[in-house]
Scaffold this motif. Structure first.
Motif, short mmCIF file in Angstrom:
data_model
loop_
_atom_site.label_atom_id
_atom_site.label_comp_id
_atom_site.label_asym_id
_atom_site.label_seq_id
_atom_site.Cartn_x
_atom_site.Cartn_y
_atom_site.Cartn_z
N ASP A 1 -42.49 -12.12 -29.41
CA ASP A 1 -41.06 -11.47 -29.09
C ASP A 1 -40.41 -12.58 -28.41
OD1 ASP A 1 -42.08 -11.07 -26.47
OD2 ASP A 1 -42.49 -9.05 -26.74
N ASN A 2 -39.37 -12.10 -27.81
CA ASN A 2 -38.50 -13.00 -27.07
C ASN A 2 -39.01 -13.39 -25.57
OD1 ASN A 2 -36.10 -13.08 -28.71
ND2 ASN A 2 -35.57 -11.19 -28.12
N ASP A 3 -40.02 -12.63 -25.11
CA ASP A 3 -40.56 -13.12 -24.03
C ASP A 3 -41.90 -14.07 -24.12
OD1 ASP A 3 -38.52 -11.29 -22.59
OD2 ASP A 3 -40.09 -9.79 -22.95
N GLY A 4 -42.08 -14.36 -25.42
CA GLY A 4 -43.34 -14.84 -25.86
C GLY A 4 -44.67 -14.16 -25.89
N TYR A 5 -44.45 -12.82 -26.09
CA TYR A 5 -45.58 -12.10 -26.15
C TYR A 5 -46.21 -12.05 -27.41
CZ TYR A 5 -45.45 -9.80 -21.67
OH TYR A 5 -45.60 -9.46 -20.11
N PHE A 6 -47.45 -12.04 -27.86
CA PHE A 6 -47.92 -11.91 -29.31
C PHE A 6 -48.24 -10.60 -29.65
CE2 PHE A 6 -48.96 -16.48 -30.17
CZ PHE A 6 -48.61 -17.13 -29.00
N TRP A 7 -48.00 -10.15 -30.71
CA TRP A 7 -48.25 -8.83 -31.68
C TRP A 7 -48.94 -9.29 -32.82
CZ3 TRP A 7 -46.03 -4.51 -29.28
CH2 TRP A 7 -45.21 -4.49 -28.33
N ILE A 8 -49.96 -8.80 -32.74
CA ILE A 8 -51.18 -8.81 -34.13
C ILE A 8 -50.65 -7.90 -35.26
CG2 ILE A 8 -53.31 -8.90 -34.79
CD1 ILE A 8 -52.70 -11.10 -32.59
N MET A 9 -50.65 -8.28 -36.05
CA MET A 9 -50.48 -7.50 -37.40
C MET A 9 -51.57 -7.23 -38.30
SD MET A 9 -46.83 -8.99 -38.33
CE MET A 9 -46.54 -7.70 -39.58
N GLY A 10 -52.62 -7.84 -38.06
CA GLY A 10 -53.96 -7.38 -39.10
C GLY A 10 -54.13 -8.81 -39.82
N ARG A 11 -55.37 -8.58 -40.60
CA ARG A 11 -55.94 -9.78 -41.47
C ARG A 11 -54.88 -10.08 -42.67
NH1 ARG A 11 -60.31 -12.23 -39.35
NH2 ARG A 11 -60.19 -13.13 -41.43
N VAL A 12 -54.75 -11.29 -43.06
CA VAL A 12 -53.76 -11.69 -44.18
C VAL A 12 -54.86 -11.97 -44.95
CG1 VAL A 12 -51.82 -12.29 -42.93
CG2 VAL A 12 -53.69 -13.96 -43.13
N ASP A 13 -56.03 -12.09 -45.02
CA ASP A 13 -57.00 -12.33 -46.04
C ASP A 13 -57.57 -11.06 -46.58
OD1 ASP A 13 -58.62 -11.86 -43.91
OD2 ASP A 13 -59.51 -13.80 -43.77
N ASP A 14 -58.81 -11.30 -47.72
CA ASP A 14 -59.33 -10.37 -48.07
C ASP A 14 -60.48 -9.76 -47.14
OD1 ASP A 14 -57.92 -10.39 -50.26
OD2 ASP A 14 -59.19 -11.67 -51.20
N VAL A 15 -60.28 -9.71 -45.76
CA VAL A 15 -61.20 -9.01 -45.00
C VAL A 15 -60.68 -7.81 -44.26
CG1 VAL A 15 -62.34 -9.47 -42.77
CG2 VAL A 15 -62.27 -11.24 -44.19
N LEU A 16 -61.40 -6.72 -44.42
CA LEU A 16 -61.06 -5.60 -44.16
C LEU A 16 -61.33 -5.17 -42.58
CD1 LEU A 16 -62.37 -3.48 -47.00
CD2 LEU A 16 -60.26 -4.32 -46.70
N ASN A 17 -60.83 -4.12 -42.12
CA ASN A 17 -61.02 -3.95 -40.64
C ASN A 17 -61.25 -2.08 -40.52
OD1 ASN A 17 -61.27 -3.37 -37.91
ND2 ASN A 17 -59.95 -5.02 -37.34
N ILE A 18 -62.46 -1.93 -40.54
CA ILE A 18 -62.81 -0.41 -40.70
C ILE A 18 -63.38 -0.04 -39.27
CG2 ILE A 18 -63.93 1.30 -41.98
CD1 ILE A 18 -62.37 -0.50 -43.99
N SER A 19 -62.46 0.86 -38.69
CA SER A 19 -62.97 1.07 -37.34
C SER A 19 -63.31 0.28 -36.52
CB SER A 19 -64.21 2.06 -37.65
OG SER A 19 -63.73 3.11 -38.13
N GLY A 20 -62.68 -1.22 -36.67
CA GLY A 20 -62.61 -2.19 -35.88
C GLY A 20 -64.21 -3.07 -36.36
N HIS A 21 -64.66 -2.68 -37.47
CA HIS A 21 -65.59 -3.43 -37.98
C HIS A 21 -65.11 -4.32 -39.20
CE1 HIS A 21 -68.22 -1.22 -35.54
NE2 HIS A 21 -68.20 -0.17 -36.16
N ARG A 22 -65.74 -5.53 -39.08
CA ARG A 22 -65.02 -6.68 -40.16
C ARG A 22 -65.82 -6.35 -41.36
NH1 ARG A 22 -64.34 -12.51 -37.75
NH2 ARG A 22 -64.53 -13.19 -40.08
N ILE A 23 -65.43 -6.11 -42.60
CA ILE A 23 -66.15 -6.22 -43.73
C ILE A 23 -65.13 -6.86 -44.93
CG2 ILE A 23 -67.05 -4.50 -45.62
CD1 ILE A 23 -67.39 -2.53 -43.53
N GLY A 24 -65.86 -7.61 -45.73
CA GLY A 24 -65.34 -8.43 -46.79
C GLY A 24 -65.18 -7.41 -48.04
#
Ligand code: WTA
Length: 650
Positions: free
Chosen positions: A508-531
């Motif tokens: 953002d304008n203050d240089g804060y980072f915001w994460i949007m999630g994976r852009v590859d074929d990795v899932l995030n199920i309850s915070g667990h990484r699963i391909g």
């Protein structure tokens, strides 16, 4: 991609800053920007200064060797031992009687070990492993519940220089087998079972066949936790208790090179085969010791609780190595937050006077849904700092956590990092960084991060792009075990000279980072990484399935849930029974965390003309979005039919 998008953020106008509360800054270890300034002035001398806080048997003669990227080396020729840094050093500093490890079992049984007691256990198990012939560089697999012995086993490996591979206790025996075979482990440490939601979950007896199919395994050491029955295999299986009876103490730590392998941790990637992420000794410990100290504002009297499992990187770095290398008291709990009642965690915080609490957004969203009355039953005023990790936290959950759990007195450190990074990368410093709900704020001092576009150019404020790390950091992964080609390709080839994280983000304008999630074929199920490919390979191993495509569907609590689209072999009829069977099959191949929530049968999957499965379209169908252009599909009819079939069930 899900997560906190710029539009969502701007729409909700969550621009409000949360400054560190006065009650917190009064006692914090750091309340000015000196650390940021120091690191900015000279990144490498910052890390060199941080490394001085460790006990080195021999000092390094070069801080960073970057002559052969991406094979970076840190603290070249430095010598140290991790268990010595986590145990002996504190005892020598007079902390022998301080609690190192506090444990509560699901049934309410409780054990705590002081630093002296933990060292004794670690020495004994080191000597036991040594007698079994485990030497420096050998691999040891640890498949255990959340009990003190798991941590003793990890530290014992580091004491003798063995490379541990901890496999999450919730992974199935089949998944365990794959990981043992890949690491060629000589010894497996496990338990008869663990307690979970009032039941005994068998471990050793369930892994009978899997272990028999691992030729490298010479010995299996079993902790008796539950009294669950199992057959000891003569000549191979040994009881932990018997080994410890005759084990010797003290046991001298083996001197390790800074770049000697420390552990392998398997994590999901974009193919069916999990990646063995390799971390080494010196840089990893410098990274996790420093980040733990500043991100969790380490204080002598803290009782620190990270709710992760030791089978994940969060457990490695911020249950075991970060807290113990700082001489903190680390609390572990065997069970789940909802057993016997949904107030279990608050009860534990009250009982043990927990001061720092680090958990995942999926848990926070569940707590929120269960209701405040579970929280209000308990005095949780001992808390002074909260943390979040594993997936993007939505501003609503953030605010609830801040107000209901932290009572508006505790900063929240939302920490972005990965198995690969070893340590937190984007994170607030709690006494310094003003917070914005949903943002992971900024890079830890000494780490350089950016968001770039397709061409690798830095993006402007509010512009979505890919999260990259611009220069090496001490706790970075060094390789993928046995697969350097995949290491180079996955992380370093996308943008030459930059580490590619696989996450989408914006600043953002203050240089804060915001994460949007994976852009590859990795899932995030309850915070667990699963391909996705892992689940797909498991599905097509079933005799009825011909092809499968797996997607992550947005889920209010879990972040994502698994939806699978399956085509069946000629003549096989798709019915509810088969759905159940396929779900069970995936649990067996990988573990319950990978079990699809829904499975749909279709006569064909949507593919491009070159045969690539269009998962994006399936995601759009599952989340009931407009499909846009489908003309590149081999057979546009397929989409109509899937849409109709899926729609009929929703
Ligand atoms: C995601 C877990 C948003 C991210 C430590 C990353 C996060 C993946 C956060 C790594 C966070 C982790 N905000 N997303 N605070 N922390 N992630 O390897 O997609 O299990 O790439 O490491 O989790 O998962 P891993």
């Amino acid at each position: 991609m899900s997560g906190n998008s710029p539009d969502e953020y701007l729409n909700k106008n969550r621009g409000k800053l949360f400054h560190p509360p006065d009650s917190f800054t009064k006692t914090t270890r750091l309340n000015d920007d000196s650390l940021y300034r120091k690191a900015k002035q000279d990144r490498l001398s910052f890390w060199s200064e941080m490394a001085e806080n460790l006990h080195w048997v021999e000092k390094w003669d070069q801080l960073l060797d970057d002559a052969n990227p991406p094979y970076y080396k840190w603290f070249v020729n430095g010598k140290l031992n991790i268990s010595e840094n986590c145990l002996d050093v504190h005892i020598n500093n007079g902390l022998g009687d301080k609690k190192a490890l506090v444990f509560e079992g699901e049934n309410g049984d409780s054990v705590s070990l002081t630093y002296s007691q933990l060292l004794k256990e670690v020495c004994k198990f080191s000597s036991a492993l040594n007698k079994l012939g485990v030497k420096k560089g050998d691999a040891v697999t640890i498949w255990m519940p959340m009990i003190p012995e798991s941590i003793v086993a990890m530290l014992a490996c580091t004491r003798i220089g063995a490379v541990h591979s901890v496999v999450f206790g919730g992974f199935s025996p089949d998944a365990l087998k794959d990981r043992i075979l890949d690491s060629e482990s000589k010894v497996v440490v496990t338990a008869d079972g663990s307690y979970r939601r009032g039941k005994v979950i068998p471990l050793r007896s369930a892994a009978e066949e899997a272990l028999d199919e691992c030729p490298s395994v010479e010995n299996v050491v079993i902790v008796k936790r539950t009294g669950n029955d199992f057959k000891l295999k003569e000549g191979r299986d040994l009881l932990w208790s018997e080994l410890m009876e005759t084990a010797e103490d003290p046991f001298d730590p083996v001197v390790m090179d800074a770049e000697d392998p420390l552990f392998i941790l398997y994590s999901s990637g974009t193919t069916g085969k999990p990646k063995g992420i390799l971390h080494t000794t010196g840089g990893y410990l410098v990274g996790v010791k420093t980040t733990f100290q500043y991100v969790f504002d380490h204080r002598e009297d803290d009782i620190y609780w990270c709710t992760a499992d030791i089978g994940w990187i969060t457990g490695h770095s911020y249950i075991v190595y970060g807290p113990l290398s700082n001489g903190s008291s680390t609390f572990i709990y065997e069970g789940t937050p909802d057993y016997p009642e949904r107030d279990r965690f608050w009860e534990l915080i009250e009982k043990y006077r927990i001061t720092v609490f680090y958990t995942a957004p999926t848990a926070i969203r569940s707590f929120m849904r269960w209701g405040n009355h579970y929280v209000d039953k308990h005095d949780i005023s001992s808390l002074r700092l909260l943390g979040s990790v594993g997936e993007p936290i939505n501003p609503e959950a953030w605010l609830w956590y801040y107000e209901q759990i932290g009572k508006s007195n505790c900063p929240i450190v939302d920490t972005w990092w990965q198995t690969e990074t070893g340590m937190t990368i984007l994170t607030p410093l709690p006494g310094v960084t003003p917070l914005k709900p949903g943002s992971v704020t900024m890079p830890f001092p000494g780490v350089e991060v950016d968001v770039v576009d397709d061409d690798g150019k830095s993006t402007g404020p509010g512009q979505k792009g890919f999260l990259v790390i611009k220069s090496p950091w001490p706790a970075m992964l060094r390789n993928l075990y046995g697969d350097p080609e995949r290491f180079e390709k996955t992380y370093w080839e996308q943008y030459p000279g930059l580490y590619f994280t696989g996450d989408g983000a914006w600043k953002d304008n203050d240089g804060y980072f915001w994460i949007m999630g994976r852009v590859d074929d990795v899932l995030n199920i309850s915070g667990h990484r699963i391909g996705t490919m892992e689940v797909e390979s498991a599905l097509v191993e079933h005799p009825s399935a011909a092809e499968a495509a797996v997607i992550g569907k947005a889920d209010e609590i879990k972040g994502q849930s698994i939806t699978a689209f399956v085509t069946l072999k000629e003549g096989v009829e798709g019915n509810d029974e088969l759905v159940q069977e396929l779900k069970k099959h995936v649990s067996k191949k990988i573990g319950a965390i990978a079990r699809p929530q829904e499975i749909f049968f279709t006569y064909e999957l949507p593919k491009t003309r070159s045969g690539k499965i269009m998962r994006r379209l399936l995601r759009d169908i599952a989340e009931q979005r407009d499909l846009g252009d489908v003309t590149t599909l081999m057979d546009p009819q397929v989409i109509a039919s899937i849409k109709e079939g899926y729609g009929a069930k929703h």
